[in-house]
Enzyme design. Structure first.
Site, PDB file in Angstrom:
ATOM      1  N   GLN A 430       0.743  -1.216   0.107  1.00  0.00           N
ATOM      2  CA  GLN A 430      -0.103   0.071   0.029  1.00  0.00           C
ATOM      3  C   GLN A 430       0.932   1.236  -0.220  1.00  0.00           C
ATOM      4  O   GLN A 430       2.183   1.339   0.297  1.00  0.00           O
ATOM      5  CB  GLN A 430      -1.022   0.185   1.169  1.00  0.00           C
ATOM      6  CG  GLN A 430      -0.445  -0.171   2.683  1.00  0.00           C
ATOM      7  CD  GLN A 430      -0.012   1.118   3.257  1.00  0.00           C
ATOM      8  OE1 GLN A 430       0.456   0.997   4.524  1.00  0.00           O
ATOM      9  NE2 GLN A 430      -0.407   2.250   2.761  1.00  0.00           N
ATOM     10  N   CYS A 431       0.207   2.406  -0.474  1.00  0.00           N
ATOM     11  CA  CYS A 431       0.802   3.602  -0.672  1.00  0.00           C
ATOM     12  C   CYS A 431      -0.153   4.692  -0.103  1.00  0.00           C
ATOM     13  O   CYS A 431      -1.107   4.258   0.673  1.00  0.00           O
ATOM     14  CB  CYS A 431       1.741   4.010  -1.839  1.00  0.00           C
ATOM     15  SG  CYS A 431       0.480   4.164  -3.356  1.00  0.00           S
ATOM     16  N   LYS A 432      -0.263   5.844  -0.609  1.00  0.00           N
ATOM     17  CA  LYS A 432      -1.175   6.848  -0.166  1.00  0.00           C
ATOM     18  C   LYS A 432      -2.525   6.621  -1.111  1.00  0.00           C
ATOM     19  O   LYS A 432      -3.590   6.439  -0.709  1.00  0.00           O
ATOM     20  CB  LYS A 432      -0.561   8.167  -0.727  1.00  0.00           C
ATOM     21  CG  LYS A 432      -1.703   9.368  -0.405  1.00  0.00           C
ATOM     22  CD  LYS A 432      -1.100  10.595  -0.706  1.00  0.00           C
ATOM     23  CE  LYS A 432      -2.038  11.636  -0.785  1.00  0.00           C
ATOM     24  NZ  LYS A 432      -2.714  12.021   0.364  1.00  0.00           N
ATOM     25  N   GLY A 434      -2.471   4.030  -3.805  1.00  0.00           N
ATOM     26  CA  GLY A 434      -2.474   2.574  -4.931  1.00  0.00           C
ATOM     27  C   GLY A 434      -1.527   2.679  -5.958  1.00  0.00           C
ATOM     28  O   GLY A 434      -1.390   1.894  -6.704  1.00  0.00           O
ATOM     29  N   PHE A 459      -3.703   3.989   1.701  1.00  0.00           N
ATOM     30  CA  PHE A 459      -3.887   4.445   2.763  1.00  0.00           C
ATOM     31  C   PHE A 459      -4.791   5.389   3.136  1.00  0.00           C
ATOM     32  O   PHE A 459      -5.833   5.552   3.837  1.00  0.00           O
ATOM     33  CB  PHE A 459      -2.744   4.898   3.590  1.00  0.00           C
ATOM     34  CG  PHE A 459      -2.805   5.806   4.932  1.00  0.00           C
ATOM     35  CD1 PHE A 459      -2.661   4.462   6.025  1.00  0.00           C
ATOM     36  CD2 PHE A 459      -2.985   6.987   5.359  1.00  0.00           C
ATOM     37  CE1 PHE A 459      -2.701   4.895   7.431  1.00  0.00           C
ATOM     38  CE2 PHE A 459      -2.843   7.165   6.565  1.00  0.00           C
ATOM     39  CZ  PHE A 459      -3.007   6.295   7.622  1.00  0.00           C
TER      40      PHE A 459
END
Length: 471
Positions: A430-432, A434, A459
């Protein structure tokens, strides 16, 4: 006087063409490697580029200074500050002039005065411009490079973090304090023309406005409010973003002299063939430039996904090996732009290009896909410990809040830290939003991690749904 502004929004890099129309002469300041934009603008405005200058040896892009000197015979006006180790090694091969603090030089009726402004780098200079063709005999503005930005100043830690010059960060931060003290003595009316805008890794809070004035920066720039040197040093060093690993390579090549564009070998354009792509994965790195959603549904094993968007050159610099051949899956309409973006950071070794339609070949069992999962679908598995959560965001994002139990490895560091990850447990990346995590998924799968999936919405979507957050 002629003043033209050029901006590469992918690298957040600014350059300038300044001309004296009366004399028909111009100089380019902090040029990008693609010099055609300056050549065409000069021609359209009836001036000839006779000079090129840089505020410092750049680390975030490949300079066009040598290109202008070699192709047009432009005189190189280069800093001679900072000591012998910061001199341009290639300058002797071209007409050049080395500059010290207080030196001046002319382009037609335009006068440039050199100010040594160390802090971002030891050799950094700024250039005061006076238009001798006007009634005024005082400077109109200052080209600040990576010294003063709109709302920020150049970071002093790149040499230590990216080029391994031990102990240099604090010393340069102290030099920056004294350089800014000198800046504060300049007249408020002077225009400020910086070398970067918002998004550049050369600062931590650069504004999106393209230019400013000395007076406005005195009033609003956080770095110019400090009167205590030690407090300033602590504030400047705190919170700087991760320096891209390719910065050290750029710094070296800009010092010794970048390869001339005409020396770059053209890539082979291959017909669509999965077998050819498979062979490419064994020779070098194959980059699929399609959007993440398309790559997730169908791609050739061993290929990594770097979507062609605004952040493409930054992540290419972080993640591609400068010592290995690069092969591209890119559509015909974007190939030239992709190549130009790669060359802007010195990735000249593109050996082959193919249309990504190769991944649309019907019913080929050699193609594969990866799973994408929403936060709602992932929550129970995460809380039960059934998924190993990998967070690839920046450190600053991670510190502001994270999915409980997640492992943090910023995307740029993932290639060198994969050994820290389990191969016997499903991994949720995961990142901010996707998008960066999709790149990470492709990297992991290309390196043998088969049980990897991407968190759609990242996230932000996890937080929006009110799921647990660790701070």
């Amino acid at each position: 006087m002629l003043l033209k502004f050029f901006y590469d929004d992918k690298l957040a890099q600014a350059s300038y063409l300044v001309g004296c129309q009366a004399a028909g002469e111009a100089i380019v300041i902090d040029p990008a490697r693609d010099i055609e934009q300056y050549v065409q603008t000069a021609k359209a405005n009836g001036v000839q580029i006779v000079g090129v200058t840089e505020t410092h040896i750049h680390a975030d892009f490949l300079s066009g200074a040598r290109e202008l000197a070699a192709r047009l015979g432009a005189v190189l006006y280069l800093t001679d500050e900072g000591g012998p180790q910061w001199r341009y090694a290639y300058a002797a091969g071209y007409s050049h002039r080395l500059l010290k603090d207080g030196d001046t030089f002319q382009i037609g009726k335009l006068a440039f005065e050199v100010l040594h402004t160390p802090g971002h780098t030891p050799e950094h200079i700024a250039l005061l411009l006076t238009d001798g063709g006007s009634p005024a005999n005082e400077p109109i503005g200052i080209f600040t490079g990576d010294f003063v930005f709109v709302g920020d100043v150049g970071r002093p830690d790149l040499l230590e973090k990216a080029a391994n010059v031990s102990g240099s960060a604090e010393e340069l931060a102290r030099q920056m304090f004294h350089s800014l003290t000198r800046f504060k003595q300049l007249p408020d009316y002077l225009q400020v023309w910086p070398g970067h805008g918002a998004g550049s890794a050369c600062g931590k809070a650069i504004g999106a406005v393209q230019s400013s004035t000395v007076g406005y920066e005195k009033r609003t720039n956080w770095a110019l409010q400090h009167e205590n040197e030690q407090e300033f040093v602590q504030s400047l060093l705190a919170g700087q973003p991760e320096p891209p690993t390719y910065f050290a390579t750029m710094k070296h090549w800009n010092k010794v002299g970048p390869r001339l564009v005409q020396q770059i070998a053209a890539p082979v354009h291959a017909e669509a063939s999965i077998s050819v792509v498979e062979a490419w994965t064994k020779r070098g790195v194959v980059v699929d430039t399609r959007p993440p959603g398309l790559f997730a549904k169908k791609h050739v094993p061993g290929v990594i996904n770097l979507p062609y968007d605004k952040s493409f050159p930054t992540w290419a610099g972080w993640l591609l090996d400068y010592e290995r051949p690069v092969y591209l899956l890119a559509d015909q309409q974007s190939v030239s732009a992709v190549l130009k973006d790669l060359q802007s950071i010195g990735l000249d070794q593109v050996a082959g290009v193919m249309d990504p339609a190769v991944c649309e070949l019907a019913c080929d069992s050699r193609l594969e896909s990866y799973a994408e999962i929403t936060p709602g679908e992932a929550r129970e598995q995460v809380q039960a410990g059934q998924l190993y959560v990998l967070d690839v965001r920046y450190q600053k994002e991670w510190e502001a809040g994270a999915i409980p139990g997640a492992k943090h490895i910023m995307l740029g560091y993932l290639p060198e830290r994969m050994q820290e990850l389990p191969r016997d447990t499903p991994i949720l990346v995961q990142c901010k939003s996707g998008r960066r995590s999709a790149v990470a998924v492709s990297l992991l799968r290309a390196n043998g991690f088969s049980r990897v999936q991407n968190l759609l919405g990242g996230f932000d979507e996890w937080a929006r749904q009110g799921f647990p957050i660790a701070r």
